[in-house]
Motif scaffolding. Structure first.
Motif, mmCIF file in Angstrom:
data_model
loop_
_atom_site.group_PDB
_atom_site.id
_atom_site.type_symbol
_atom_site.label_atom_id
_atom_site.label_comp_id
_atom_site.label_asym_id
_atom_site.label_seq_id
_atom_site.Cartn_x
_atom_site.Cartn_y
_atom_site.Cartn_z
ATOM 1 N N MET A 131 0.825 -1.201 0.000
ATOM 2 C CA MET A 131 0.000 0.000 0.000
ATOM 3 C C MET A 131 0.865 1.259 0.000
ATOM 4 N N TRP A 132 1.991 1.209 0.710
ATOM 5 C CA TRP A 132 2.903 2.358 0.701
ATOM 6 C C TRP A 132 3.464 2.581 -0.703
ATOM 7 N N GLU A 133 3.781 1.501 -1.402
ATOM 8 C CA GLU A 133 4.277 1.630 -2.770
ATOM 9 C C GLU A 133 3.201 2.242 -3.665
ATOM 10 N N TYR A 134 1.950 1.785 -3.512
ATOM 11 C CA TYR A 134 0.856 2.372 -4.298
ATOM 12 C C TYR A 134 0.735 3.863 -4.017
ATOM 13 N N GLN A 135 0.732 4.240 -2.747
ATOM 14 C CA GLN A 135 0.597 5.656 -2.401
ATOM 15 C C GLN A 135 1.732 6.479 -2.998
ATOM 16 N N SER A 136 2.937 5.935 -2.982
ATOM 17 C CA SER A 136 4.087 6.658 -3.520
ATOM 18 C C SER A 136 3.956 6.855 -5.028
ATOM 19 N N LEU A 137 3.543 5.805 -5.725
ATOM 20 C CA LEU A 137 3.375 5.902 -7.172
ATOM 21 C C LEU A 137 2.243 6.870 -7.538
ATOM 22 N N MET A 138 1.142 6.807 -6.811
ATOM 23 C CA MET A 138 0.041 7.738 -7.064
ATOM 24 C C MET A 138 0.467 9.169 -6.780
ATOM 25 N N ALA A 139 1.230 9.367 -5.715
ATOM 26 C CA ALA A 139 1.688 10.715 -5.383
ATOM 27 C C ALA A 139 2.568 11.276 -6.493
ATOM 28 N N GLU A 140 3.378 10.417 -7.105
ATOM 29 C CA GLU A 140 4.214 10.874 -8.221
ATOM 30 C C GLU A 140 3.358 11.230 -9.427
ATOM 31 N N LEU A 141 2.337 10.396 -9.702
ATOM 32 C CA LEU A 141 1.449 10.671 -10.830
ATOM 33 C C LEU A 141 0.680 11.971 -10.623
ATOM 34 N N LEU A 142 0.208 12.197 -9.391
ATOM 35 C CA LEU A 142 -0.596 13.372 -9.078
ATOM 36 C C LEU A 142 0.245 14.595 -8.750
ATOM 37 N N ASP A 143 1.571 14.403 -8.577
ATOM 38 C CA ASP A 143 2.475 15.471 -8.167
ATOM 39 C C ASP A 143 2.033 16.070 -6.836
ATOM 40 N N VAL A 144 1.820 15.189 -5.848
ATOM 41 C CA VAL A 144 1.468 15.592 -4.495
ATOM 42 C C VAL A 144 2.356 14.823 -3.529
ATOM 43 N N ASP A 145 2.195 15.100 -2.233
ATOM 44 C CA ASP A 145 3.004 14.436 -1.216
ATOM 45 C C ASP A 145 2.260 13.312 -0.500
ATOM 46 N N VAL A 146 0.944 13.421 -0.402
ATOM 47 C CA VAL A 146 0.162 12.507 0.432
ATOM 48 C C VAL A 146 -0.992 11.935 -0.387
ATOM 49 N N VAL A 147 -1.157 10.608 -0.331
ATOM 50 C CA VAL A 147 -2.297 9.929 -0.953
ATOM 51 C C VAL A 147 -2.822 8.902 0.042
ATOM 52 N N ASN A 148 -4.133 8.785 0.116
ATOM 53 C CA ASN A 148 -4.755 7.892 1.093
ATOM 54 C C ASN A 148 -4.799 6.444 0.626
ATOM 55 N N VAL A 149 -5.027 5.540 1.581
ATOM 56 C CA VAL A 149 -5.441 4.184 1.237
ATOM 57 C C VAL A 149 -6.810 4.302 0.571
ATOM 58 N N PRO A 150 -7.044 3.622 -0.544
ATOM 59 C CA PRO A 150 -8.276 3.864 -1.308
ATOM 60 C C PRO A 150 -9.554 3.670 -0.498
ATOM 61 N N VAL A 151 -10.511 4.566 -0.725
ATOM 62 C CA VAL A 151 -11.853 4.413 -0.182
ATOM 63 C C VAL A 151 -12.706 3.690 -1.226
ATOM 64 N N TYR A 152 -14.015 3.545 -0.949
ATOM 65 C CA TYR A 152 -14.859 2.688 -1.781
ATOM 66 C C TYR A 152 -14.840 3.055 -3.262
ATOM 67 N N ASP A 153 -14.996 4.341 -3.582
ATOM 68 C CA ASP A 153 -15.038 4.731 -4.991
ATOM 69 C C ASP A 153 -14.726 6.215 -5.120
ATOM 70 N N GLY A 154 -14.674 6.669 -6.367
ATOM 71 C CA GLY A 154 -14.366 8.073 -6.616
ATOM 72 C C GLY A 154 -15.448 9.006 -6.130
ATOM 73 N N PHE A 155 -16.696 8.539 -6.085
ATOM 74 C CA PHE A 155 -17.775 9.380 -5.577
ATOM 75 C C PHE A 155 -17.529 9.699 -4.104
ATOM 76 N N GLN A 156 -17.207 8.671 -3.317
ATOM 77 C CA GLN A 156 -16.934 8.919 -1.905
ATOM 78 C C GLN A 156 -15.696 9.782 -1.731
ATOM 79 N N ALA A 157 -14.682 9.564 -2.586
ATOM 80 C CA ALA A 157 -13.468 10.383 -2.489
ATOM 81 C C ALA A 157 -13.794 11.853 -2.682
#
Length: 468
Positions: A131-157
C-alpha cells in the motif's frame, strides 16, 4: 436443542428466519430494536427517498439448500449478461475499458493480498509495504506528497475531499462547477449533509466548460469552503477555465478541489500544478477491470500541509526506520486521526477500504512507468479526436463542442427522427454497445487505447445504416 414451544426464542412457524443469521430470530431482533429505541427496522431507512423505495418483495427464488443447486442458479443468471469484452463496446462515463496487464491479476490474486482484511495486525506478508508503494506511485502521478489508502469509490473520495475542505475552512457552502455526473452529484449531496450546502454552477452552454463569471458571482458572499471542478468533466471535455477557478477560489478564501481521471495524467497537467489543494478521483482506469460496473476505489491527494493531512479520515501508510540499521517498516501515519482510534468521535467513519484495488493500481503504475502512461494518454487523445471527427461525418449525427479537447468520453447528438434508445438497440443487434444514454437524442461515447481505427470505423458504418 429445539427451544420449548412457549420459549420466546422459538420463532413463529409462519415467520421466515434466515438459516445463517441468528439476529434474524424475531425475539432477538425485537430485543435489539428495544435497546436502540427503534419502533421497527423501517426507522433505520427513514433517510431513503420514497421515490427510490422498492415497496415490493425481492424477486428471489426459493431457498437453494445445496451448493450444487446454488452454483447452477448463479451460472444461469450470469449467462444472461453480455460482457463488454465479448462485443465492441463504447461505454465509459466513469467505468472505462482499459487493457489490464496479466501480471496485475497475478499479483492481486496472491493469497497474502486477496484474503487479508485491510492489513490488520496479524501477519500480512507485506500488505502495508504494497500500500505504501501504491501511495508513492500515485503521489508521483498526481504530483502531491500525500495519498490515502483507497476508499470505496471516486464518488466517496469527492465527498470526503469536500468535507475535508469544509473542516479546514470552517465554512458551509460548496460550489460544484461545470458538468458533473448526476449520480456523483447525488452521492456528494448525501455525503456532505447536513454540514454543508451544495451550490451548482452550471456549465456554459456555449463552450461546455465552466462559466467563470458565474463562479465569481457565487463566491461573492465569502462563505464558500471549496470550489469543485473536474478534469476532464463528465462529457470528457478538458476545461481551459480550470487554472482560473483555482485563483478565484483562493482569492475568496476557499480551497480548490479537482476530480480527475488518473490515466489522463500522462498527457494532462496534474491538478496540483494549477492550484488544486485536494485532488480526487477513481483508480478504476489504472489496471482494474470493468467487472459489472467496476472495480472502483477512490483516491485523495494533497501536499504535505499539516492542516490537510490532519483532516484525512482515511488510513495513511508511511515508511519508518526500525531498530535494525538499514531496515525499514511500514505502518500507519497519525493513526489517531481515524475513526479506528477515535471511534464515535471520528471526523468520518472509516470501514473496509478498497485496498486490494490499490495494490492492483500500484502494480499497473509500476509496470507502465512515466513513458507508458504518456503513451496511453497520447493514444486515448488521438483515438478520441478521430472518433469525434469520424462520427461527425455521419448524416444525422452531431458532436457538441467538437472544437474542444476531449479525453476518452465525448458527447454525441442524434439529429434525426430516431431516439437514442432505438439507435442503441439496433447497434446491439450488430454486436456493438453504444454509449451511455444522457437524453432522448444524446449519448456519451467513449474510446480508449483498446479501441482501434477499425473499431471506430465499424461504429460509424453501423450508424450510417441506422441513423435516419
Amino acid at each position: 436443542m429445539t427451544p420449548p414451544e412457549n420459549s420466546p426464542d422459538r420463532p413463529h412457524p409462519r415467520v421466515p428466519v434466515h438459516p445463517y443469521i441468528p439476529n434474524a430470530v424475531p425475539a432477538v431482533r425485537q430485543a435489539m430494536l428495544d435497546a436502540v429505541g427503534a419502533a421497527g427496522v423501517e426507522d433505520f431507512y427513514a433517510d431513503i427517498p420514497e421515490g427510490i423505495r422498492l415497496r415490493r418483495p425481492l424477486d428471489l427464488p426459493a431457498p437453494l439448500r445445496s451448493e450444487a443447486r446454488l452454483v447452477r442458479h448463479m451460472e444461469q443468471l450470469l449467462s444472461r449478461n453480455t460482457p463488454a469484452t465479448r462485443t465492441l463496446s463504447f461505454l465509459g462515463g466513469g467505468c472505462y475499458p482499459h487493457h489490464v496487464p496479466a501480471v496485475v491479476d497475478e499479483v492481486t490474486g496472491r493469497s497474502e493480498f486477496l484474503t487479508a482484511y485491510a492489513g490488520e495486525p496479524y501477519e500480512d506478508h507485506g500488505r502495508f509495504q504494497a500500500m505504501w508503494e501504491y501511495q508513492s506511485l500515485m503521489a508521483e502521478l498526481l504530483d502531491v506528497d500525500v495519498v490515502n489508502v483507497p476508499v470505496y469509490d471516486g464518488f466517496q473520495a469527492a465527498g470526503t475531499a469536500l468535507r475535508m475542505a469544509g473542516r479546514v475552512t470552517g465554512l458551509r457552502r460548496l460550489l460544484i462547477c461545470g458538468d458533473v455526473d448526476p449520480d456523483k452529484l447525488s452521492k456528494i449531496r448525501d455525503y456532505v449533509r447536513p454540514d454543508h450546502e451544495v451550490v451548482l454552477v452550471p456549465a456554459d452552454p456555449a463552450t461546455g466548460g465552466t462559466d467563470a463569471d458565474a463562479v465569481r458571482s457565487a463566491l461573492a458572499g465569502g462563505d464558500v469552503a471549496a470550489v469543485y471542478a473536474e478534469a476532464p468533466n463528465r462529457l470528457g471535455l478538458v476545461d481551459p477555465a480550470l487554472p482560473g477557478l483555482g485563483r478565484l477560489a483562493h482569492g475568496s478564501g476557499a480551497l480548490y478541489v479537482v476530480g480527475c481521471n488518473p490515466v489522463s495524467l500522462g498527457v494532462l497537467a496534474p491538478p496540483s500544478s494549477y492550484g488544486a489543494d485536494l485532488t480526487c478521483g477513481d483508480i478504476q482506469p489504472l489496471g482494474i477491470r470493468m467487472s459489472y460496473g467496476g472495480g472502483t476505489a477512490g483516491f485523495i491527494g494533497a501536499n504535505d500541509d499539516p492542516r490537510l493531512v490532519a483532516e484525512y479520515p482515511t488510513r495513511l501508510f508511511g515508511l519508518v526506520p526500525t531498530d535494525v540499521e538499514g531496515e525499514y517498516g511500514f505502518g500507519d501515519v497519525a493513526y489517531d486521526r481515524t475513526s479506528f482510534a477515535r471511534r464515535e468521535e471520528g471526523k468520518e467513519w472509516v470501514g473496509t477500504a478498497a485496498a486490494l484495488h490499490g495494490i492492483g493500481a500500484g502494480v499497473y503504475l509500476s509496470l507502465m512507468g512515466p513513458q507508458g502512461m504518456r503513451e496511453i494518454g497520447e493514444t486515448v487523445l488521438a483515438h478520441t479526436a478521430y472518433a469525434k471527427q469520424r462520427l461527425a461525418r455521419v448524416p444525422g449525427v452531431a458532436v457538441p463542442h467538437a472544437e474542444a479537447v476531449h479525453f476518452a468520453d465525448f458527447p454525441v447528438r442524434f439529429t434525426g427522427a430516431r431516439s437514442t434508445a432505438d439507435i442503441h438497440a439496433d447497434l446491439r443487434e450488430r454486436g456493438i454497445f453504444g454509449g451511455i444514454e444522457t437524453a432522448v437524442d444524446q449519448a456519451l461515447y467513449c474510446v480508449t487505447e483498446v479501441h482501434s481505427k477499425a473499431d471506430i470505423d465499424e461504429l460509424a458504418a453501423a450508424l450510417e445504416e441506422i441513423v435516419k
